[in-house]
Enzyme design. Sequence first.
Site, PDB file in Angstrom:
ATOM      1  N   VAL A 102       1.165  -1.317   0.057  1.00  0.00           N
ATOM      2  CA  VAL A 102       0.281  -0.352  -0.255  1.00  0.00           C
ATOM      3  C   VAL A 102       0.791   1.360  -0.158  1.00  0.00           C
ATOM      4  O   VAL A 102       2.047   1.014   0.575  1.00  0.00           O
ATOM      5  CB  VAL A 102      -0.208  -0.116   1.014  1.00  0.00           C
ATOM      6  CG1 VAL A 102      -2.196   1.542   1.659  1.00  0.00           C
ATOM      7  CG2 VAL A 102      -1.998  -1.417   0.937  1.00  0.00           C
ATOM      8  N   CYS A 103       0.327   2.233  -1.317  1.00  0.00           N
ATOM      9  CA  CYS A 103       1.069   3.502  -0.786  1.00  0.00           C
ATOM     10  C   CYS A 103       2.819   3.158  -1.251  1.00  0.00           C
ATOM     11  O   CYS A 103       2.944   2.240  -2.506  1.00  0.00           O
ATOM     12  CB  CYS A 103       1.123   3.994   0.605  1.00  0.00           C
ATOM     13  SG  CYS A 103       0.956   5.938   0.583  1.00  0.00           S
ATOM     14  N   THR A 104       3.938   3.624  -0.442  1.00  0.00           N
ATOM     15  CA  THR A 104       4.831   3.385  -0.541  1.00  0.00           C
ATOM     16  C   THR A 104       5.772   2.248   0.015  1.00  0.00           C
ATOM     17  O   THR A 104       6.441   2.096  -0.059  1.00  0.00           O
ATOM     18  CB  THR A 104       5.699   4.672  -0.306  1.00  0.00           C
ATOM     19  OG1 THR A 104       5.437   5.045   1.451  1.00  0.00           O
ATOM     20  CG2 THR A 104       5.512   6.609  -0.834  1.00  0.00           C
ATOM     21  N   GLY A 152      -2.743   2.216  -4.738  1.00  0.00           N
ATOM     22  CA  GLY A 152      -2.090   3.204  -3.795  1.00  0.00           C
ATOM     23  C   GLY A 152      -2.317   3.707  -2.790  1.00  0.00           C
ATOM     24  O   GLY A 152      -2.085   3.414  -1.887  1.00  0.00           O
TER      25      GLY A 152
END
Length: 233
Positions: A102-104, A152
């Site tokens: 998730v995310c970075t 994202g």
Amino acid sequence: MTKPLSIAFLLFPNVTQLDLTGPAQVLSRLGNARLDLVWKTLDPVPTDAGFSILPTATFADVPRADILCVPGGFGTNDVIADDEAMAWVQAVGAEATWVTSVCTGSLILGAAGLLDGYRAGCHWAQRDMLPLFGAIPVDARTVVDRNRVTGGGVTAGIDFALTLTAMIRGEAHAKAVQLGLEYDPAPPFDSGSPEKAGAEIVAGYRRRVRALAPTRDDDLRALAKRCGYPRET
């Protein structure tokens, strides 16, 4: 009874807690599954929200998992620079049925060599860093490429987890989980992406991030080289 699915979340200092807790809440409802929050010790781990989360297991306790999930946050670069943490991500990711983030967190997967040639998502503000690790950036809430499923930024972790739930247990099960969580977003503002927020708000966000982590992107580029990128072809 079939053997329970094992789900391992990497928990690390300065993680964005919703990157972890959002999908963890969803995946905890897969049924016949064990979910662990994994770090070096069982000591409380500080998040970027000002509170800590207790790990449920150490790296030594979880040498493998059916699902590996790596969240993101301002601690991402520190994880990439941590040989012990990266060795665990590499080892578990090499054998996991599903390798996810998730995310970075996708930058951690990339640094571990797990996204070479894969399409992947990331937080919009660092999506352009994915090619440093051989990944193909995609602007989407959830990106599925073979057994890599990446989300994202932050809240996209819930969408990612529902997508993965449907892939594992079927759409009806995923819909029931969504209903149980009353996940029916109706945000008060339509500013959840750079395109919708507008240039002024985006610029303000970037200024705040630079003040918090002025060398983040430069440090990440240096870490990519330390990890052996770009790879020889």
